[in-house]
Design an enzyme around this catalytic site. Structure first.
Site, PDB file in Angstrom:
ATOM      1  N   ARG A  56      15.073 -29.980  -1.709  1.00 10.99           N
ATOM      2  CA  ARG A  56      16.328 -29.858  -0.946  1.00 10.99           C
ATOM      3  C   ARG A  56      16.037 -30.119   0.530  1.00 10.99           C
ATOM      4  NH1 ARG A  56      17.632 -25.165   0.685  1.00 10.99           N
ATOM      5  NH2 ARG A  56      17.297 -24.080  -1.282  1.00 10.99           N
ATOM      6  N   TYR A 108      40.332 -42.766   6.267  1.00 13.64           N
ATOM      7  CA  TYR A 108      40.012 -42.621   4.847  1.00 13.64           C
ATOM      8  C   TYR A 108      40.717 -41.358   4.323  1.00 13.64           C
ATOM      9  CZ  TYR A 108      37.380 -41.809   0.584  1.00 13.64           C
ATOM     10  OH  TYR A 108      37.032 -41.576  -0.715  1.00 13.64           O
TER      11      TYR A 108
HETATM   12  C1  PLP Z   1      34.424 -43.850   0.786  1.00 15.10           C
HETATM   13  C2  PLP Z   1      34.555 -43.460   2.204  1.00 15.10           C
HETATM   14  C3  PLP Z   1      34.221 -42.173   2.645  1.00 15.10           C
HETATM   15  C4  PLP Z   1      33.770 -41.082   1.679  1.00 15.10           C
HETATM   16  O1  PLP Z   1      32.543 -41.374   1.111  1.00 15.10           O
HETATM   17  P1  PLP Z   1      32.083 -40.889  -0.357  1.00 15.10           P
HETATM   18  O2  PLP Z   1      30.741 -41.487  -0.509  1.00 15.10           O
HETATM   19  O3  PLP Z   1      33.104 -41.395  -1.328  1.00 15.10           O
HETATM   20  O4  PLP Z   1      32.074 -39.399  -0.322  1.00 15.10           O
HETATM   21  C5  PLP Z   1      34.309 -41.901   3.993  1.00 15.10           C
HETATM   22  N1  PLP Z   1      34.733 -42.837   4.873  1.00 15.10           N
HETATM   23  C6  PLP Z   1      35.085 -44.076   4.493  1.00 15.10           C
HETATM   24  C7  PLP Z   1      35.544 -45.053   5.503  1.00 15.10           C
HETATM   25  C8  PLP Z   1      35.020 -44.431   3.150  1.00 15.10           C
HETATM   26  O5  PLP Z   1      35.382 -45.670   2.766  1.00 15.10           O
END
Ligand code: PLP
Length: 388
Positions: A56, A108
């Site tokens: 971890r 996002y």
């Molecule tokens: C997909 C995405 C996230 C989140 O990432 P995960 O790996 O799905 O947790 C954050 N920011 C942007 C711009 C994304 O496209």
């Protein structure tokens, strides 16, 4: 062990992508960092270890990935996480109740949900503004603003924020600037060199590049803040397993050449869509009618692999197009070698429905892959023909 070794300064990005964090395995000479599938490490004496005591806290496969990402973003430190959301959450834990965050209003969906549904309950306050307008960011700053959160290009409208001017605005007060660089990747822009304090990635996307893993990362320069984040990374434990670190690192090796093709294909597709009579509006920073076309040329090496558009016939037609493509698969996510198509409003951005961030239900988003551009255009042409 933790600070990224700086390769010679005159190496180009393509070379760094292949070599950053690459050291032959000390026991066998294996050129690729092995998948260290282990939870613990045997110690030489009580509390005497070789830099690794528990996975971890640290794992050699993760170290190699973290080093590579730091080098590519031109930062001193990299930290890898189990997902992009885990990376974002861990950065936000540097803040305390009463702190205020200014974030973009085209964000996002999962980030908006984390901010408003989960972190707002812990006493953090958020303002959402149009970050393509530096004045709007400045107007939203308060005495207790500790963080400015940018995505550029934004998802899914592909608006750009000026990273250098936003850094100046943030630093004018006591705030730090975080840039979610998922859409551009370090191949196209390196926010730390423009004054940002944190770069965040969903490495699930362009960094991994093959739609076969989920991961996240934070890259930064400040040693003290790095120590705090490292403490949180271990203390919270949202860490990636060695297999996912290996896959992300393998993705890094071809990032430069994949991004080149993503961008070339996206440019051609955006230009094609713009001439199509069924298409109402195309959103792509490489089109000269994009509101931040000049900023894109200044801030990015190329305008990226994401293209969004709307149709004159609206949402029903958009759904039909998304169903009728053959090479573009109907799916969430982005940044893989294969092309994807989706409707953000009911899919990736369902969590912003009924909020001020709500997306036009007829907006179509493409993650343009690395297939041949002519095949992709033909596929879109036949799908668009089905709506007449
Ligand atoms: C997909 C995405 C996230 C989140 O990432 P995960 O790996 O799905 O947790 C954050 N920011 C942007 C711009 C994304 O496209």
């Amino acid at each position: 062990m933790s600070e990224a070794k700086t390769p010679p300064e005159d190496l180009k990005f393509e070379t760094l992508a292949v070599h950053a964090g690459m050291e032959p395995d000390p026991t066998t000479g294996a050129i690729m960092t092995p998948i260290y599938q282990t939870s613990t490490y045997v110690q030489d004496d009580v509390a005497q270890h070789k830099g690794y005591e528990y996975s971890r806290t640290d794992n050699p496969t993760r170290t190699a990935l973290q080093t590579a990402l730091a080098v590519l973003e031109e930062g001193r430190y990299g930290l890898a996480f189990a997902s992009g959301m885990a990376a974002i959450d861990t950065v936000l834990r540097l803040l305390k109740p009463g702190d205020h965050i200014v974030a973009g209003n085209d964000l996002y969906g999962g980030t908006y949900r984390l901010f408003t549904q989960i972190l707002a309950k812990t006493g953090l306050a958020f303002s959402f503004v149009d970050t393509s307008k530096p004045q709007d960011i400045e107007n939203a700053m308060r005495a207790n603003t500790e963080l400015v959160w940018l995505e550029t290009p934004t998802n899914p409208k592909l608006k750009l924020a000026d990273i250098a001017s936003t850094a100046r605005i943030a630093h004018h007060g006591s705030a730090r600037l975080a840039v979610d660089n998922t859409f551009a990747s370090p191949a196209l822009q390196r926010p730390l060199t423009l004054g940002a304090d944190f770069v965040i990635h969903s490495s699930t996307k362009y960094i991994g590049g093959h739609s076969d893993m989920v991961g996240g990362a934070v890259i930064l320069n400040n040693e003290e803040v790095y120590a705090q984040l490292k403490y949180l990374q271990n203390g919270i434990g949202a860490v990636p397993g060695p297999m996912d670190c290996f896959l992300a690192l393998r993705g890094v090796r071809t990032l430069a050449l994949r991004m080149r093709t993503h961008c070339q294909n996206a440019q051609q597709i955006a230009e094609y869509l713009q001439t199509h009579t069924a298409v109402k509006e195309v959103y792509y920073p490489g089109l000269n009618n994009h509101p931040q076309f000049e900023l894109a040329k200044r801030q990015m090496a190329a305008p990226g692999g994401m293209v969004s558009f709307t149709l004159h016939a609206g949402e029903p037609a958009a759904r039909l197009v998304a169903l009728n493509t053959n090479l573009f698969s109907l799916a969430e996510s982005l940044g893989g070698v294969e092309s994807l198509i989706e409707l953000p409003a009911p899919m990736t951005h369902a969590s912003v429905a009924d909020s001020p961030l709500a997306i036009d239900p007829g907006l179509v988003r493409l993650s343009v892959g690395v297939e041949h551009a002519e095949d992709l255009i033909e596929d879109l042409a036949q799908a668009l023909a089905t709506i007449n």
